[in-house]
Write a protein that holds these residues in place. Structure first.
Motif, PDB file in Angstrom:
ATOM      1  N   PRO A 284       0.830  -1.205   0.000  1.00 27.41           N
ATOM      2  CA  PRO A 284       0.000   0.000   0.000  1.00 27.41           C
ATOM      3  C   PRO A 284       0.870   1.262   0.000  1.00 27.41           C
ATOM      4  O   PRO A 284       2.050   1.214   0.372  1.00 27.41           O
ATOM      5  N   PRO A 285       0.304   2.405  -0.398  1.00 29.74           N
ATOM      6  CA  PRO A 285       1.110   3.625  -0.600  1.00 29.74           C
ATOM      7  C   PRO A 285       1.715   4.218   0.668  1.00 29.74           C
ATOM      8  O   PRO A 285       2.531   5.132   0.573  1.00 29.74           O
ATOM      9  N   SER A 286       1.365   3.723   1.837  1.00 28.24           N
ATOM     10  CA  SER A 286       1.963   4.257   3.060  1.00 28.24           C
ATOM     11  C   SER A 286       3.373   3.723   3.293  1.00 28.24           C
ATOM     12  O   SER A 286       4.076   4.204   4.191  1.00 28.24           O
ATOM     13  N   PHE A 287       3.813   2.748   2.504  1.00 28.93           N
ATOM     14  CA  PHE A 287       5.171   2.227   2.657  1.00 28.93           C
ATOM     15  C   PHE A 287       6.160   3.398   2.585  1.00 28.93           C
ATOM     16  O   PHE A 287       6.095   4.204   1.659  1.00 28.93           O
ATOM     17  N   PRO A 288       7.096   3.503   3.557  1.00 33.16           N
ATOM     18  CA  PRO A 288       7.877   4.734   3.694  1.00 33.16           C
ATOM     19  C   PRO A 288       9.027   4.914   2.712  1.00 33.16           C
ATOM     20  O   PRO A 288       9.579   6.007   2.611  1.00 33.16           O
ATOM     21  N   PHE A 289       9.412   3.856   1.996  1.00 31.71           N
ATOM     22  CA  PHE A 289      10.529   3.961   1.064  1.00 31.71           C
ATOM     23  C   PHE A 289      10.067   3.674  -0.355  1.00 31.71           C
ATOM     24  O   PHE A 289       8.986   3.138  -0.571  1.00 31.71           O
ATOM     25  N   LEU A 572      -0.478  14.062  -0.079  1.00 33.32           N
ATOM     26  CA  LEU A 572       0.197  13.849   1.204  1.00 33.32           C
ATOM     27  C   LEU A 572      -0.593  12.933   2.132  1.00 33.32           C
ATOM     28  O   LEU A 572      -0.013  12.252   2.980  1.00 33.32           O
ATOM     29  N   THR A 573      -1.893  12.899   1.972  1.00 27.11           N
ATOM     30  CA  THR A 573      -2.725  12.032   2.797  1.00 27.11           C
ATOM     31  C   THR A 573      -2.647  10.581   2.338  1.00 27.11           C
ATOM     32  O   THR A 573      -2.708   9.653   3.136  1.00 27.11           O
ATOM     33  N   ASN A 574      -2.467  10.398   1.026  1.00 27.82           N
ATOM     34  CA  ASN A 574      -2.484   9.053   0.463  1.00 27.82           C
ATOM     35  C   ASN A 574      -1.099   8.411   0.404  1.00 27.82           C
ATOM     36  O   ASN A 574      -0.957   7.207   0.626  1.00 27.82           O
ATOM     37  N   VAL A 575      -0.068   9.206   0.120  1.00 28.80           N
ATOM     38  CA  VAL A 575       1.281   8.684  -0.117  1.00 28.80           C
ATOM     39  C   VAL A 575       2.134   8.846   1.133  1.00 28.80           C
ATOM     40  O   VAL A 575       2.202   9.931   1.706  1.00 28.80           O
ATOM     41  N   GLY A 576       2.795   7.754   1.544  1.00 28.83           N
ATOM     42  CA  GLY A 576       3.645   7.825   2.733  1.00 28.83           C
ATOM     43  C   GLY A 576       5.121   7.682   2.442  1.00 28.83           C
ATOM     44  O   GLY A 576       5.928   7.542   3.364  1.00 28.83           O
ATOM     45  N   ARG A 577       5.504   7.720   1.176  1.00 26.91           N
ATOM     46  CA  ARG A 577       6.908   7.577   0.806  1.00 26.91           C
ATOM     47  C   ARG A 577       7.706   8.757   1.365  1.00 26.91           C
ATOM     48  O   ARG A 577       7.447   9.911   1.028  1.00 26.91           O
ATOM     49  N   ARG A 578       8.658   8.476   2.223  1.00 32.25           N
ATOM     50  CA  ARG A 578       9.324   9.532   2.990  1.00 32.25           C
ATOM     51  C   ARG A 578       9.973  10.589   2.100  1.00 32.25           C
ATOM     52  O   ARG A 578       9.891  11.784   2.403  1.00 32.25           O
ATOM     53  N   LEU A 598       1.301  22.019   8.894  1.00 27.89           N
ATOM     54  CA  LEU A 598       0.797  21.347  10.094  1.00 27.89           C
ATOM     55  C   LEU A 598      -0.676  20.990   9.965  1.00 27.89           C
ATOM     56  O   LEU A 598      -1.117  19.926  10.443  1.00 27.89           O
ATOM     57  N   ALA A 599      -1.439  21.855   9.318  1.00 26.49           N
ATOM     58  CA  ALA A 599      -2.861  21.581   9.128  1.00 26.49           C
ATOM     59  C   ALA A 599      -3.061  20.303   8.307  1.00 26.49           C
ATOM     60  O   ALA A 599      -3.943  19.477   8.597  1.00 26.49           O
ATOM     61  N   ILE A 600      -2.217  20.126   7.292  1.00 22.51           N
ATOM     62  CA  ILE A 600      -2.296  18.911   6.472  1.00 22.51           C
ATOM     63  C   ILE A 600      -1.742  17.718   7.245  1.00 22.51           C
ATOM     64  O   ILE A 600      -2.315  16.623   7.239  1.00 22.51           O
ATOM     65  N   TYR A 601      -0.626  17.942   7.945  1.00 26.85           N
ATOM     66  CA  TYR A 601       0.064  16.846   8.622  1.00 26.85           C
ATOM     67  C   TYR A 601      -0.795  16.222   9.721  1.00 26.85           C
ATOM     68  O   TYR A 601      -0.776  15.003   9.919  1.00 26.85           O
ATOM     69  N   LYS A 602      -1.555  17.037  10.390  1.00 26.25           N
ATOM     70  CA  LYS A 602      -2.431  16.500  11.443  1.00 26.25           C
ATOM     71  C   LYS A 602      -3.454  15.526  10.872  1.00 26.25           C
ATOM     72  O   LYS A 602      -3.894  14.599  11.552  1.00 26.25           O
ATOM     73  N   LYS A 603      -3.821  15.736   9.624  1.00 27.96           N
ATOM     74  CA  LYS A 603      -4.785  14.832   8.975  1.00 27.96           C
ATOM     75  C   LYS A 603      -4.091  13.597   8.387  1.00 27.96           C
ATOM     76  O   LYS A 603      -4.660  12.507   8.367  1.00 27.96           O
ATOM     77  N   SER A 604      -2.875  13.771   7.900  1.00 23.70           N
ATOM     78  CA  SER A 604      -2.214  12.701   7.155  1.00 23.70           C
ATOM     79  C   SER A 604      -1.312  11.811   8.001  1.00 23.70           C
ATOM     80  O   SER A 604      -1.006  10.685   7.607  1.00 23.70           O
ATOM     81  N   ALA A 613       6.812   9.392   9.744  1.00 26.42           N
ATOM     82  CA  ALA A 613       6.270  10.283  10.776  1.00 26.42           C
ATOM     83  C   ALA A 613       7.375  10.889  11.632  1.00 26.42           C
ATOM     84  O   ALA A 613       7.337  12.087  11.951  1.00 26.42           O
ATOM     85  N   ASN A 614       8.367  10.096  12.013  1.00 24.57           N
ATOM     86  CA  ASN A 614       9.454  10.616  12.843  1.00 24.57           C
ATOM     87  C   ASN A 614      10.223  11.720  12.131  1.00 24.57           C
ATOM     88  O   ASN A 614      10.625  12.716  12.739  1.00 24.57           O
TER      89      ASN A 614
END
Length: 624
Positions: A284-289, A572-578, A598-604, A613-614
């Motif tokens: 899934p697209p949240s994979f960080p690499f 940014l909400t859908n993709v988690g690739r760092r 920050l407004a977007i980041y709080k949602k994503s 995330a770190n």
């Protein structure tokens, strides 16, 4: 002198000689032992005293509690040590056995980066240790996804990410890259799901949801990987294939249909592929690499599925790791460039072999641009621009940047051009063969380089400057691209005359578009950005790489047209690739738009793996 006095002196002398011989032997023995494993700042383990050799993992994956629970049993060897030390972080250790007898273990103080040392008493006769444990809701390696966060949206999903030192958050282990283990695993999952690992894998689901795995080649702990989901398999060749969710499988299969050609090209360059199978699982697209080179099963982001194979250099990169990284592994994270610099070099040689020098040089020039940006970002901390790092007391992720990848590549390309490609290829092929299934320090590599390439061919090269000095030496490879020169002409004409011929760009590759967008001048106007977006519909690009660089420029130049703000937020909400996420959030930060970020980041943020995330937490100063 009386005879008995003479005998006493002889006996005393013999005793002293015996002590000296024994002592010298012990010293040599200690020196030999101490040299087997390097000093490791990112692990509590003391492998020179006691070390793991084989793992038998027996676990249950519980999606309801979002926990993994089970046992890790190790075969161990020791140097007459009284304890063996493992790394743990955010694990609950229930009990520990040594040779099937319960023993009293202890946990050290918590370290933010390293977690806790798990100390297990052993004797010189101890052969196995067994740890009963479970993960917790703080475990950083695991990402539990709801059905809504997957492509098919029917079933939950789980994947692990162990690099650099996160394997200790889902398995108690000696979590250092220089410690190599073989492993077997039994994994229990819901019957509707399939489990796959960096090992010999199933091709179809089991009815009972119990899967067994075997990895017979010894690998570093960060390469032990697990993924669980409603996935299917489709072969590309008899040794390559794709795992993915049903709605993604055919697209991924088509995109990566050159996988067998890549393996053949790689083997032709640097020797046999030693892992039997090279499969890719599209996560899934949240994979960080972009990808993770887990042996036999590369983990990949869906963001590289562009529909035209233009981003498949990522697959070549992960394949190259089968030699540089998995076969010959950096001994510590201070030596990370030995994994990544070699892999970028190898990746581009594969791309050149399959798609030509123009394609490879465009990729190399983009990498050089990334390196220049990284060097600028480190202008206040030049020590971080050395290839050999000192990351003691820091997160090893701090060293996972363009310096290791692209300065490392540039060093090797410059070396190749200095000695000649033919000699360099012979050297690299022998390097991988000689050091297969072992670990490498920077110093050991330099010794091998001098003896087997430079001195052998009577070549002088400033190796130490490249590796131990900040920045990039002057004797660097000059990389050119006629295609990029044409792109720059098109951009210059557009900026000066405010017109662009869309027919010229019709057959541009992804790399040409990226070069075009990246080189927008500071004075480009919102009106000009509007023209480009209207003409080429950049905001709605389905190519994630092009979209990322366009979004970066839209933020930097305050372009708000074509509903771009909402599109960026959705991305940014859908993709988690760092890499993508951090590039875009950095653009917000550098443009004094932290509140928007920050407004977007709080949602994503909830959609991101801890690795991503770190990074963004630190960048934006975010605290939950």
């Amino acid at each position: 002198m009386p005879q008995n006095h003479i005998m006493k002196k002889i006996n005393l002398l013999s005793f002293l000689v015996l002590i000296c011989l024994t002592s010298c032997t012990d010293i040599k023995k200690e020196e030999k032992v101490s040299k087997k494993y390097a000093e490791e700042p990112h692990s509590f383990s003391k492998p020179n005293q006691a070390v793991i050799k084989h793992l038998n993992l027996d676990i249950n994956v519980n999606f309801d509690s979002k926990q993994i629970e089970g046992t890790a049993t190790y075969n161990i060897t020791s140097n007459e040590a009284s304890e063996i030390i493992l790394d743990t972080k955010f694990l609950e250790i229930k009990n520990v056995l040594a040779d099937n007898k319960e023993v009293k273990f202890s946990l050290g103080d918590f370290n933010k980066q390293l977690g806790k040392a798990l100390k297990i008493p052993i004797t010189s006769a101890t052969k196995t240790i067994t740890i009963h444990y479970n993960t917790t809701n703080k475990t950083e390696a695991l990402q539990w996804l709801t059905p809504q966060q997957t492509a098919d949206k029917t079933d939950p999903f789980l994947f692990t990410q162990g690099q650099a030192i996160l394997t200790r958050t889902w398995i108690p282990i000696q979590d250092s890259p220089q410690i190599r283990v073989t492993y077997n695993a039994t994994v229990k999952v819901p019957s509707s799901l399939m489990a796959v690992m960096s090992a010999e894998n199933p091709k179809v689901k089991n009815e009972d949801g119990i899967y067994t795995f075997k990895m017979k080649q010894a690998i570093s702990p960060y390469l032990i990987a697990l993924s669980v989901g409603n996935i299917e398999y489709k072969a590309v060749s008899n040794r390559t294939g794709i795992y993915a969710e049903k709605s993604v499988l055919d697209k991924a299969h088509e995109e990566f249909s050159d996988m067998e050609k890549m393996v053949a090209a790689a083997e032709n360059l640097y020797g046999d592929y030693d892992w039997e199978q090279f499969d890719v699982i599209v996560l899934p697209p949240s994979f960080p690499f972009g990808g993770m080179e887990n042996p036999r099963l590369t983990f990949a982001t869906p963001t590289v599925i562009a529909g035209d194979k233009s981003l498949t250099s990522l697959i070549a990169h992960e394949l190259a790791h089968s030699w540089s990284g998995n076969l010959v592994t950096n001994a510590t994270w201070d030596d990370f460039w030995l994994n990544e610099g070699f892999t970028v070099y190898f990746e581009l040689r594969i791309m050149e072999a399959l798609y030509g020098k123009d394609r490879a040089n465009m990729l190399a020039l983009i990498a050089k641009q990334d390196l220049e940006d990284e060097l600028e970002g480190f202008k206040d901390s030049p020590e971080d621009t050395k290839l050999k790092l000192n990351l003691k007391g820091r997160n090893p992720d701090d060293g996972m940047n363009s310096i290791a990848y692209d300065k490392g590549y540039l060093f090797l390309r410059t070396l190749e051009e200095t000695v000649g490609r033919e000699k360099f290829d012979v050297f690299l092929k022998n390097y991988f063969k000689t050091h297969a299934f072992s670990t490498m320090t920077t110093e050991k590599f330099i010794t091998y380089l001098n003896a087997n390439l430079l001195e052998k061919n009577q070549v002088e090269f400033n190796t130490e400057e490249w590796i131990y000095k900040p920045g990039v030496p002057k004797n660097q490879s000059i990389i050119t691209s006629d295609k990029f020169s044409n792109v720059e002409k098109v951009l210059s004409e557009f900026i000066n005359k405010n017109r662009i011929d869309a027919t010229i760009t019709k057959n541009w590759t992804t790399q040409e578009w990226v070069h075009f967008i990246r080189n927008f001048p500071k004075e480009i106007t919102v009106e000009q950005l509007t023209t480009l977006d209207t003409t080429f519909n950049l905001t709605s690009s389905t190519n994630s790489y092009i979209a990322m660089v366009w979004f970066e420029k839209a933020i930097t130049h305050n372009y708000r047209g074509n509903n771009v703000d909402a599109t960026i937020e959705a991305f940014l909400t859908n993709v988690g690739r760092r890499w993508y996420v951090s590039t875009i959030f950095k653009a917000y930060k550098n443009s004094s738009k932290v509140d928007e970020a920050l407004a977007i980041y709080k949602k994503s943020r909830a959609n991101y793996h801890s690795v991503t995330a770190n990074t963004i937490d630190d960048m934006l100063g975010y605290k939950e």
